[in-house]
Design an enzyme around this catalytic site. Structure first.
Site, short mmCIF file in Angstrom:
data_model
loop_
_atom_site.label_atom_id
_atom_site.label_comp_id
_atom_site.label_asym_id
_atom_site.label_seq_id
_atom_site.Cartn_x
_atom_site.Cartn_y
_atom_site.Cartn_z
N ASP A 236 0.84 -0.97 -0.43
CA ASP A 236 -0.08 0.34 0.36
C ASP A 236 0.79 0.98 -0.05
O ASP A 236 1.96 1.14 0.77
CB ASP A 236 -0.91 0.07 1.14
CG ASP A 236 -1.57 0.87 1.47
OD1 ASP A 236 -1.94 1.48 -0.05
OD2 ASP A 236 -2.63 1.76 2.08
N GLU B 187 -12.14 -4.80 -3.45
CA GLU B 187 -12.71 -3.34 -3.50
C GLU B 187 -12.20 -2.75 -4.21
O GLU B 187 -12.56 -1.47 -4.42
CB GLU B 187 -13.04 -3.30 -1.68
CG GLU B 187 -13.90 -4.12 -1.29
CD GLU B 187 -12.91 -5.44 -0.66
OE1 GLU B 187 -12.06 -5.71 -1.02
OE2 GLU B 187 -14.13 -6.00 -0.52
N ASN B 188 -10.70 -2.74 -4.28
CA ASN B 188 -10.32 -1.95 -6.58
C ASN B 188 -11.57 -1.41 -6.68
O ASN B 188 -10.76 -0.73 -8.07
CB ASN B 188 -8.58 -1.97 -6.10
CG ASN B 188 -7.90 -2.25 -4.91
OD1 ASN B 188 -7.01 -3.26 -4.48
ND2 ASN B 188 -8.13 -0.96 -3.90
N TRP B 189 -11.90 -2.52 -7.21
CA TRP B 189 -12.48 -2.02 -8.69
C TRP B 189 -13.90 -1.12 -8.12
O TRP B 189 -13.83 -0.37 -9.73
CB TRP B 189 -13.95 -3.06 -8.85
CG TRP B 189 -13.26 -4.27 -9.50
CD1 TRP B 189 -12.94 -5.41 -8.81
CD2 TRP B 189 -12.56 -5.18 -10.81
NE1 TRP B 189 -13.05 -6.65 -8.89
CE2 TRP B 189 -12.17 -6.47 -10.82
CE3 TRP B 189 -12.28 -4.52 -11.52
CZ2 TRP B 189 -11.42 -6.98 -11.42
CZ3 TRP B 189 -11.56 -4.81 -12.86
CH2 TRP B 189 -11.27 -6.28 -12.61
C1 IPE Z 1 -5.14 -2.29 0.50
O1 IPE Z 1 -5.16 -1.02 -0.16
C2 IPE Z 1 -4.93 -3.40 -0.75
C3 IPE Z 1 -4.09 -3.24 -1.68
C4 IPE Z 1 -2.36 -3.05 -1.39
C5 IPE Z 1 -3.82 -3.94 -3.04
P1 IPE Z 1 -6.33 -0.54 -0.53
O2 IPE Z 1 -5.36 1.12 -0.52
O3 IPE Z 1 -6.56 -0.60 -1.67
O4 IPE Z 1 -6.58 -0.05 1.12
P2 IPE Z 1 -7.44 0.93 1.86
O5 IPE Z 1 -8.84 0.59 1.15
O6 IPE Z 1 -6.81 1.84 2.32
O7 IPE Z 1 -8.48 0.40 3.27
C1 IPE Z 2 -1.72 0.17 -3.21
O1 IPE Z 2 -1.21 1.94 -3.88
C2 IPE Z 2 -1.99 -0.37 -4.59
C3 IPE Z 2 -3.38 -1.34 -5.05
C4 IPE Z 2 -3.88 -0.66 -3.56
C5 IPE Z 2 -3.69 -0.82 -6.51
P1 IPE Z 2 -2.98 2.49 -3.25
O2 IPE Z 2 -3.29 3.14 -4.93
O3 IPE Z 2 -3.27 2.30 -2.41
O4 IPE Z 2 -1.70 3.55 -2.93
P2 IPE Z 2 -2.59 4.73 -1.75
O5 IPE Z 2 -3.03 3.96 -0.63
O6 IPE Z 2 -3.88 5.73 -2.58
O7 IPE Z 2 -1.33 5.81 -0.93
MG MG Z 3 -3.61 2.60 -0.25
#
Ligand code: IPE
Ligand code: IPE
Ligand code: MG
Length: 253
Positions: free
Chosen positions: A26, A73-75
Site C-alpha cells: 500500500d 474492493e479496488n474495482w
Molecule cells: C489494500 O490497499 C489493497 C492493496 C494493497 C492491493 P487499499 O489502499 O485498497 O486499502 P484501503 O482502501 O486503504 O483500506
Molecule cells: C496500493 O497503493 C496499490 C493498490 C491498492 C492497487 P494505493 O493506490 O492504495 O496507494 P495509496 O493508498 O492511495 O497511497
Molecule cells: Mg491504499
C-alpha cells in the site's frame, strides 16, 4: 491456506524469519503524489519494488510470500486507474519472469481469478504453469482477492459437499474450512507487513491471519526496501507468540 507451519526459516546469520509472509503493498498513490506524479507512476514504482522484495525474501529464506496486489474492493477506483493496474500486471510478468526464474521463484495466484478478464486469466494460468517446478520460494499474488470472497468460496464448496451427502453439517470443522480455501497447501502467514501506516487489514487473508503477527511501517510501499524488511524480521524474531497459551518462560514457573 494450511494451519500455521511448524517449519522454521533462519537466514545465514541465524535470524528467525517467517516461513510464510504476507505483504499489503500500500501507498503507491501517496508516493506519486509526493513527487507530483500521476498515481500510475506510483503503481509502476510499486511493481519495481515487488521484484526487489521477491529477491530479498528469497535470499532471507522465506518460503511463501503472499502479496496483496489488487483487492475485490479496488474495482471501485476510476476506470482508468483499474485499466492501468491490469496493464501493469501483464507487463510485470512479461518483463520480470526471467529474473524470477533466475531466483528460483514459483508464481501462484490467489483470489477470484476466474472472474477476471480473459487476458489476465491467461497470464495467471501461463505464469503458474511455466514456473511450477521452481524450487526456492513461492510468490503468491493476491489479485482480485478479498478475504470475505475467499470465505464465501469455501462455504459454497462445503455446502456442495453437504448437498451431495458427502459431509454432514455437524462434521464441518475449522480444518475443513481451511482445506477448502483458495490455496490450502500454503501455510498461514506468521507475519503480515503493511507499509504506509494504515492500521487495518483491508480484507486481506481474514481467515488465515488469525494468529499472524503484524508489523506496520510509515514508509510508502515503493520505498520499502531491504533495511525496512530486516527491521520487520528483527522485530518479529523477538515476538512472544503465545497462541492463547502462556509464554514459554511463564509456563515453567
Ligand atoms: C489494500 O490497499 C489493497 C492493496 C494493497 C492491493 P487499499 O489502499 O485498497 O486499502 P484501503 O482502501 O486503504 O483500506
Ligand atoms: C496500493 O497503493 C496499490 C493498490 C491498492 C492497487 P494505493 O493506490 O492504495 O496507494 P495509496 O493508498 O492511495 O497511497
Ligand atoms: Mg491504499
Amino acid at each position: 491456506m494450511a494451519a500455521s507451519s511448524d517449519k522454521k526459516s533462519y537466514d545465514t546469520t541465524g535470524l528467525k524469519v517467517p516461513v510464510s509472509l504476507g505483504v499489503i503493498m500500500d501507498g503507491n498513490g501517496r508516493w506519486a503524489k509526493k513527487r507530483f506524479l500521476p498515481r500510475s507512476a506510483g503503481h509502476r514504482a510499486g511493481a519495481e519494488n515487488l521484484k526487489e522484495l521477491c529477491r530479498n525474501c528469497g535470499r532471507y529464506g522465506v518460503k511463501y510470500l503472499t502479496v496483496y496486489a489488487f483487492s475485490t474492493e479496488n474495482w471501485s477506483r476510476p476506470e482508468d486507474e483499474v485499466h492501468k493496474l491490469m496493464d501493469l500486471f501483464v507487463e510485470f510478468f512479461e518483463k520480470y519472469d526471467p529474473e524470477l526464474e533466475e531466483e528460483g521463484i514459483r508464481v501462484r495466484f490467489t483470489g477470484d481469478i476466474e472472474s477476471l478478464p480473459e487476458r489476465i486469466k491467461k497470464v495467471c494460468h501461463e505464469g503458474e504453469e511455466r514456473s511450477k517446478n521452481r524450487p526456492k520460494m513461492q510468490l503468491i499474488v493476491a489479485f482480485n482477492y478479498g478475504g470475505r470472497r475467499e470465505i464465501e468460496y469455501a462455504a459454497r464448496r462445503i455446502a456442495g459437499l453437504v448437498k451431495e451427502g458427502k459431509v454432514e453439517p455437524q462434521d464441518i470443522t475449522e480444518q475443513m474450512i481451511s482445506d477448502n480455501m483458495y490455496l490450502p497447501d500454503v501455510p498461514d502467514p506468521e507475519l503480515i507487513i503493511r507499509p504506509s501506516g494504515e492500521m487495518r487489514i483491508s480484507n486481506f487473508l481474514l481467515w488465515e491471519c488469525a494468529y499472524s503477527e503484524f508489523w506496520v511501517s510509515d514508509t510508502l510501499w515503493p520505498d520499502f526496501g531491504y533495511d525496512e524488511l530486516t527491521r520487520a524480521f528483527r522485530d518479529y524474531a523477538g515476538r512472544d507468540r503465545r497462541f492463547g497459551g502462556l509464554s514459554s518462560k511463564e509456563a515453567k514457573t
